[in-house]
Each structure stands twice: as C-alpha cells, then as structure tokens.
Design a protein around this motif. Structure first.
Motif, PDB file in Angstrom:
ATOM      1  N   ASP A   7       7.000   4.340   5.001  1.00 29.00           N
ATOM      2  CA  ASP A   7       6.671   5.432   4.080  1.00 29.00           C
ATOM      3  C   ASP A   7       5.281   5.295   3.477  1.00 29.00           C
ATOM      4  OD1 ASP A   7       7.305   7.884   2.897  1.00 29.00           O
ATOM      5  OD2 ASP A   7       7.967   6.927   1.037  1.00 29.00           O
ATOM      6  N   VAL A   8       4.322   4.853   4.282  1.00 30.72           N
ATOM      7  CA  VAL A   8       2.935   4.742   3.845  1.00 30.72           C
ATOM      8  C   VAL A   8       2.141   5.909   4.425  1.00 30.72           C
ATOM      9  CG1 VAL A   8       0.854   3.323   3.858  1.00 30.72           C
ATOM     10  CG2 VAL A   8       3.105   2.236   3.755  1.00 30.72           C
ATOM     11  N   VAL A   9       1.348   6.571   3.594  1.00 35.46           N
ATOM     12  CA  VAL A   9       0.449   7.629   4.067  1.00 35.46           C
ATOM     13  C   VAL A   9      -0.739   6.968   4.756  1.00 35.46           C
ATOM     14  CG1 VAL A   9      -1.026   9.560   3.423  1.00 35.46           C
ATOM     15  CG2 VAL A   9       1.125   9.175   2.193  1.00 35.46           C
ATOM     16  N   VAL A  10      -0.990   7.337   6.013  1.00 29.93           N
ATOM     17  CA  VAL A  10      -2.112   6.767   6.766  1.00 29.93           C
ATOM     18  C   VAL A  10      -3.143   7.858   7.012  1.00 29.93           C
ATOM     19  CG1 VAL A  10      -2.835   5.555   8.854  1.00 29.93           C
ATOM     20  CG2 VAL A  10      -0.568   5.113   7.882  1.00 29.93           C
ATOM     21  N   ILE A  11      -4.366   7.625   6.537  1.00 24.69           N
ATOM     22  CA  ILE A  11      -5.462   8.591   6.652  1.00 24.69           C
ATOM     23  C   ILE A  11      -6.609   7.933   7.403  1.00 24.69           C
ATOM     24  CG2 ILE A  11      -7.169   9.924   5.335  1.00 24.69           C
ATOM     25  CD1 ILE A  11      -5.027  10.113   3.112  1.00 24.69           C
ATOM     26  N   ALA A  12      -7.188   8.661   8.360  1.00 28.37           N
ATOM     27  CA  ALA A  12      -8.267   8.091   9.172  1.00 28.37           C
ATOM     28  C   ALA A  12      -9.349   9.125   9.420  1.00 28.37           C
ATOM     29  CB  ALA A  12      -7.718   7.568  10.498  1.00 28.37           C
ATOM     30  N   SER A  13     -10.581   8.654   9.494  1.00 28.97           N
ATOM     31  CA  SER A  13     -11.708   9.541   9.787  1.00 28.97           C
ATOM     32  C   SER A  13     -11.732   9.888  11.272  1.00 28.97           C
ATOM     33  CB  SER A  13     -13.018   8.874   9.381  1.00 28.97           C
ATOM     34  OG  SER A  13     -13.137   7.610  10.004  1.00 28.97           O
ATOM     35  N   ALA A  14     -12.250  11.083  11.570  1.00 30.48           N
ATOM     36  CA  ALA A  14     -12.244  11.579  12.946  1.00 30.48           C
ATOM     37  C   ALA A  14     -13.359  10.985  13.792  1.00 30.48           C
ATOM     38  CB  ALA A  14     -12.359  13.100  12.947  1.00 30.48           C
ATOM     39  N   GLY A  15     -14.459  10.529  13.167  1.00 27.19           N
ATOM     40  CA  GLY A  15     -15.587  10.003  13.924  1.00 27.19           C
ATOM     41  C   GLY A  15     -16.770  10.955  13.905  1.00 27.19           C
ATOM     42  N   ASN A  16     -17.924  10.463  14.336  1.00 26.97           N
ATOM     43  CA  ASN A  16     -19.177  11.196  14.173  1.00 26.97           C
ATOM     44  C   ASN A  16     -19.886  11.536  15.479  1.00 26.97           C
ATOM     45  OD1 ASN A  16     -18.872  10.982  11.374  1.00 26.97           O
ATOM     46  ND2 ASN A  16     -19.906   9.011  11.322  1.00 26.97           N
ATOM     47  N   ASP A  17     -19.142  11.766  16.542  1.00 34.85           N
ATOM     48  CA  ASP A  17     -19.761  12.083  17.826  1.00 34.85           C
ATOM     49  C   ASP A  17     -19.742  13.573  18.132  1.00 34.85           C
ATOM     50  OD1 ASP A  17     -20.561   9.579  18.473  1.00 34.85           O
ATOM     51  OD2 ASP A  17     -18.843   9.089  19.722  1.00 34.85           O
ATOM     52  N   GLY A  18     -19.679  14.410  17.106  1.00 36.83           N
ATOM     53  CA  GLY A  18     -19.522  15.845  17.325  1.00 36.83           C
ATOM     54  C   GLY A  18     -20.724  16.558  17.887  1.00 36.83           C
ATOM     55  N   LEU A  19     -21.921  15.967  17.787  1.00 37.50           N
ATOM     56  CA  LEU A  19     -23.124  16.660  18.240  1.00 37.50           C
ATOM     57  C   LEU A  19     -23.149  16.905  19.743  1.00 37.50           C
ATOM     58  CD1 LEU A  19     -26.054  15.132  16.143  1.00 37.50           C
ATOM     59  CD2 LEU A  19     -25.186  17.470  16.078  1.00 37.50           C
ATOM     60  N   ASP A  20     -22.438  16.069  20.499  1.00 35.36           N
ATOM     61  CA  ASP A  20     -22.465  16.261  21.950  1.00 35.36           C
ATOM     62  C   ASP A  20     -21.552  17.391  22.405  1.00 35.36           C
ATOM     63  OD1 ASP A  20     -19.916  15.197  21.783  1.00 35.36           O
ATOM     64  OD2 ASP A  20     -20.437  13.289  22.722  1.00 35.36           O
ATOM     65  N   GLY A  21     -20.753  17.942  21.499  1.00 33.03           N
ATOM     66  CA  GLY A  21     -19.899  19.084  21.835  1.00 33.03           C
ATOM     67  C   GLY A  21     -18.622  18.737  22.552  1.00 33.03           C
ATOM     68  N   ASN A  22     -18.410  17.465  22.884  1.00 34.27           N
ATOM     69  CA  ASN A  22     -17.208  17.078  23.607  1.00 34.27           C
ATOM     70  C   ASN A  22     -16.009  16.976  22.664  1.00 34.27           C
ATOM     71  OD1 ASN A  22     -18.560  16.867  26.077  1.00 34.27           O
ATOM     72  ND2 ASN A  22     -19.181  14.760  25.663  1.00 34.27           N
ATOM     73  N   VAL A  23     -14.885  17.520  23.116  1.00 34.88           N
ATOM     74  CA  VAL A  23     -13.635  17.405  22.367  1.00 34.88           C
ATOM     75  C   VAL A  23     -12.885  16.208  22.925  1.00 34.88           C
ATOM     76  CG1 VAL A  23     -11.447  18.505  21.802  1.00 34.88           C
ATOM     77  CG2 VAL A  23     -13.533  19.873  21.942  1.00 34.88           C
ATOM     78  N   LYS A  24     -12.636  15.215  22.089  1.00 34.73           N
ATOM     79  CA  LYS A  24     -11.956  14.010  22.547  1.00 34.73           C
ATOM     80  C   LYS A  24     -11.158  13.420  21.404  1.00 34.73           C
ATOM     81  CE  LYS A  24     -16.017  11.181  21.505  1.00 34.73           C
ATOM     82  NZ  LYS A  24     -17.091  10.338  22.060  1.00 34.73           N
ATOM     83  N   LYS A  25     -10.264  12.525  21.736  1.00 32.15           N
ATOM     84  CA  LYS A  25      -9.444  11.878  20.734  1.00 32.15           C
ATOM     85  C   LYS A  25     -10.062  10.547  20.321  1.00 32.15           C
ATOM     86  CE  LYS A  25      -5.020  13.938  22.052  1.00 32.15           C
ATOM     87  NZ  LYS A  25      -3.625  13.683  22.459  1.00 32.15           N
ATOM     88  N   THR A  26      -9.949  10.241  19.031  1.00 36.92           N
ATOM     89  CA  THR A  26     -10.344   8.937  18.530  1.00 36.92           C
ATOM     90  C   THR A  26      -9.130   8.316  17.853  1.00 36.92           C
ATOM     91  OG1 THR A  26     -11.086   9.891  16.433  1.00 36.92           O
ATOM     92  CG2 THR A  26     -12.731   9.647  18.178  1.00 36.92           C
ATOM     93  N   ALA A  31       0.829  -1.202   0.000  1.00 33.89           N
ATOM     94  CA  ALA A  31       0.000   0.000   0.000  1.00 33.89           C
ATOM     95  C   ALA A  31       0.867   1.257   0.000  1.00 33.89           C
ATOM     96  CB  ALA A  31      -0.923   0.011   1.209  1.00 33.89           C
ATOM     97  N   ASP A  32       0.500   2.218  -0.827  1.00 30.83           N
ATOM     98  CA  ASP A  32       1.112   3.551  -0.804  1.00 30.83           C
ATOM     99  C   ASP A  32       0.330   4.466   0.128  1.00 30.83           C
ATOM    100  OD1 ASP A  32       3.105   3.204  -3.080  1.00 30.83           O
ATOM    101  OD2 ASP A  32       1.231   2.748  -4.122  1.00 30.83           O
ATOM    102  N   VAL A  33      -0.977   4.211   0.216  1.00 29.90           N
ATOM    103  CA  VAL A  33      -1.886   4.976   1.066  1.00 29.90           C
ATOM    104  C   VAL A  33      -2.799   3.988   1.773  1.00 29.90           C
ATOM    105  CG1 VAL A  33      -3.705   6.731   1.128  1.00 29.90           C
ATOM    106  CG2 VAL A  33      -1.864   6.917  -0.561  1.00 29.90           C
ATOM    107  N   ILE A  34      -3.076   4.231   3.047  1.00 28.50           N
ATOM    108  CA  ILE A  34      -4.028   3.417   3.800  1.00 28.50           C
ATOM    109  C   ILE A  34      -5.173   4.315   4.236  1.00 28.50           C
ATOM    110  CG2 ILE A  34      -4.432   2.125   5.934  1.00 28.50           C
ATOM    111  CD1 ILE A  34      -1.572   1.128   5.795  1.00 28.50           C
ATOM    112  N   ASN A  35      -6.406   3.894   3.942  1.00 29.65           N
ATOM    113  CA  ASN A  35      -7.586   4.620   4.404  1.00 29.65           C
ATOM    114  C   ASN A  35      -8.286   3.802   5.487  1.00 29.65           C
ATOM    115  OD1 ASN A  35      -9.692   6.944   3.656  1.00 29.65           O
ATOM    116  ND2 ASN A  35     -10.808   5.096   4.188  1.00 29.65           N
ATOM    117  N   VAL A  36      -8.483   4.423   6.640  1.00 28.02           N
ATOM    118  CA  VAL A  36      -9.189   3.785   7.756  1.00 28.02           C
ATOM    119  C   VAL A  36     -10.414   4.627   8.078  1.00 28.02           C
ATOM    120  CG1 VAL A  36      -9.043   2.925  10.118  1.00 28.02           C
ATOM    121  CG2 VAL A  36      -7.005   2.920   8.661  1.00 28.02           C
ATOM    122  N   SER A  37     -11.555   4.248   7.559  1.00 24.90           N
ATOM    123  CA  SER A  37     -12.802   4.949   7.871  1.00 24.90           C
ATOM    124  C   SER A  37     -13.464   4.264   9.060  1.00 24.90           C
ATOM    125  CB  SER A  37     -13.721   4.971   6.649  1.00 24.90           C
ATOM    126  OG  SER A  37     -13.269   5.897   5.701  1.00 24.90           O
TER     127      SER A  37
END
Length: 408
Positions: free
Chosen positions: A202-221, A172-178
């Motif tokens: 040397d692989v580009v790793v891209i990941a989605s942040a997640g969908n819990d934003g409505l509660d207003g909490n800032v957190k790490k995923t 893989a040159d790029v990895i997508n983690v949704s």
C-alpha cells in the motif's frame, strides 16, 4: 562551505540523474551551472504562485489528524541536511547509502555531492523560511533519504530495486523515484518485483517519465511504465508539455518541470528543469492526500490525482496523461475515494476575438515601441525554452543509469 571548482563541474554534469536509472532533469536556466551553497531566491516560484497554499493546507500540511508525519522516500543522490529548509525535514535515522563502501570519504544518505536529490526532496518537504518564497508542497511531511546514484550514473536497476525495498522497510507512505532506465528489462525483473512489493504494501510509487522527448520517439521508461506506478511528465507555465519530456501511453499526469526552484546542498536555492522535479511536485500532493485520508489505498490516491488534473482532452494523452496536476482541486474534491480515473470533458475555454498584431490602428509611437519590445521578449522566451530542452536531453544522455549485467 564552498565547493571546489572540480566538484562544481561534476555537480553541473549531474543535473539530470533521472532518465535511465539516473536523475531526470535538465540543465539549469541562466548560466547552466548551479553552485552551492547558493543565495536564497526571495520571490515565490511560478509553480507555487499557481497554487492557493492557504486552501491547499486548509486541512493538513503533511501530518495526519493524530499528528503522524507522512513519510516520503526520496530515492536519489542523497539529501543534504545542512540546508536549513531540510534539516528538520529529513529523518536521519532512516534510509541508506547503497553506493559508499568502507574506503569512501563521502558516505551516508544525508550526503549529496551532486545536489539532485536535495532539489527533489525540497520540492516535497522543504520547511518555510524567512527570506525566500520557496517551500515544499507538504512542509510537515518527513523525507526518508536513500542514496543509490551519483554523478557517474553508478546506480543500476538492481540498486534501485534495493532502494525501493529499503523504503518500504522504513515505513514509506510515498516513494519518489526521479530516475529511470531506458534499457529494456526482462519481464518479472528484480526492479519490477520490487515495485510490485511496494504496491502490495500500500505504498504510492511515483516516478519521472524521463527527458528524451526532443527526439519525438514514444517509448517506455522504467520504473515509470510499470503498472501501478504514477508516471509524471513535465509541463511548462502554459500547461503544455515541456519539449524535453518523454511522451508515452504510460504517462499518468504532468506537473511543472521548467524553471523549478528548489533547495541545494549547504543552503539556498537554485533553478533547474526536468521531469525529475515534476515527480516530487506530484509526490507532495500525494503526501497531503495520504495525510488527509490515511484510510485511502495507494491506487485511490493515484486515481484522485489523475481524476482532478486539469485536462486538455477528454481522454488520456501520451504527452500529459490525464492532464496537469491540480493540487488544490485534488485536496478539495475528495468527498469519496476514486478507484479508477474516468474520461471527462475539459472545461470550455472562453472564446476570444483574434487580433492581428501588425494592424494596430491609431497607436502612438510609444505604444508601437512597447508592442515591438513585447514581441521581442516573447521570441526570446521561446528560444530559451528550446535551448533548455536541448540541455536537458544532453545531460540525461551523459548520466544514464546502467542496468548492469543480466536482469532477472
């Protein structure tokens, strides 16, 4: 072949397997259910309308100068190859199914009973096809399909780590983690080590942040919050953060994630929402950059995407990171590699004279009726956005990936 009603229900439940090591997406707009196969969507999706594809593909569509296709690993629920837009986009000799055992009827990385991974792969690499305006951002790249999650959220941080290592092994040159896990992981966990190994190769790793934003909490995923990973939030048509998109100081960029059109199993396309579909949008840009600049290192690809994003502020923002990704600019302003992103002032916006809708003087009855109709449509649009955001969070919470047992 049409799905049974029960299978459709399961598929609808998993539209969000990306927020806990599960896909991160929201409920589809409209009926809230996406059946497949589906009819082709003829028009060009809004997320592609904003991109001048001729300029974007001026130098490459996902192949290097010597003809080698960039390889993008899609770690998800599998990638269907019956859909004609993906038949030639997927490498059937690579990838893995980390869930199926000898007794399972459905097995193999090119089987996707959920549909989530097929949508993700389409945004990256769907081939153009008559009858639809939808196409992947890197339509000559190749997908490595890795199935490690399902509608029950069977995937764990351990299977995700295995999937990342398999992607590296398969070139893989790029990895997508949704997908993501919101459960805290111990330092130097197996997942973190797998990410570090990929970056070291040397692989580009891209990941989605997640969908819990409505509660207003800032957190790490995770894996989005790991150092070196490009974490992607979701933006809407106005380049604002989608209400459901998880905020945090780890966000690198945002990308379209509302009313996203993409491929579904069996053929055709559906519409869906979520950071699950923002991440592959960025992965497509990364694939084009890797094709055009095969000598650039993974951190330079990430810095280029961040540096050329459309900003709303001078510094990094916890909602959209360095800004909303600009695919054409990322491929055009690339005279030299960037090792690290740096603050810069956003372009000045044209000043506009404010108007007061209620004081329109001298308008005719027809003009007044048209104006009122416009306000009604606008108000309905805001309501739909809020409902979609609530649907995203509800789905993600149902389909969280479990971090089973102690994580080393």
């Amino acid at each position: 072949m049409a799905k049974t009603k029960a299978a459709l229900t399961l598929a609808a439940l998993l539209t969000t397997v990306c927020a806990s090591v599960a896909p991160a997406q929201a409920a589809p707009s409209g009926s809230g259910e996406c059946t497949y196969p589906a009819k082709p969507i003829k028009g060009t999706p809004w997320a592609l309308q904003r991109v001048l594809l001729d300029r974007l593909w001026e130098h490459t569509r996902g192949r290097t100068a010597d003809g080698r296709p960039v390889r993008v690993a899609v770690i998800d629920t599998g990638v269907d190859v019956v859909n004609p837009q993906l038949t030639d986009a997927v490498d059937p000799k690579s990838g893995a199914d980390l869930l199926s055992g000898p007794s399972d009827q459905l097995k193999g990385p090119t089987v996707d009973p959920v549909g989530h991974g097929t949508k993700v792969a389409g945004i990256v690499a769907a081939r153009p096809r008559p009858g639809t305006g939808f196409v992947g951002l890197a339509p000559e790249s190749v997908v490595i399909p890795i199935r490690q999650n399902d509608e029950r959220g069977t995937g764990t941080s351990h299977t995700l780590a295995l999937a990342i290592r398999k992607a590296v092994q398969d070139g893989a040159d790029v990895i997508n983690v949704s997908q993501d896990t919101a459960q805290p992981l111990l330092p130097d966990s197996d997942l973190e080590r797998a990410v570090k190994e990929a970056l070291a190769r040397d692989v580009v790793v891209i990941a989605s942040a997640g969908n819990d934003g409505l509660d207003g909490n800032v957190k790490k995923t995770y894996p989005a919050a790991y150092e070196g990973v490009l974490a992607v939030a979701a933006s809407d048509r106005n380049n604002e953060r989608a209400p459901f998109s998880q905020p945090g100081d780890f966000i690198g960029v945002a990308a379209p994630g509302v009313e996203m059109v993409s491929t579904v199993p069996g053929g055709g396309q559906c519409v869906d929402n979520g950071t699950s579909f923002s991440a592959p949008y960025v992965a497509g840009v990364a694939a084009l950059l890797r094709a055009k600049h095969p000598d650039w290192k993974q951190h330079q690809i990430v810095a280029q995407i961040e540096q050329t994003a459309e900003r709303t502020s001078e510094d990094r923002d916890r909602y959209v990171g360095w800004g909303v990704v600009d695919p054409v600019r990322a491929l055009a302003e690339d005279s030299r590699p960037v090792d690290a992103v740096h603050p810069q002032r956003p372009p000045a916006r044209e000043a506009r004279t404010p108007t007061v809708p209620g004081l329109a003087a001298g308008e005719s009855r027809q003009e007044r009726e048209e104006r009122i109709a416009t306000y009604a449509v606008g108000g309905a649009g805001v309501l739909v956005a809020v409902i979609a955001g609530v649907g995203v969070v509800a789905r993600d919470r149902r389909e969280r990936v479990r971090a089973r047992g102690p994580v080393s």
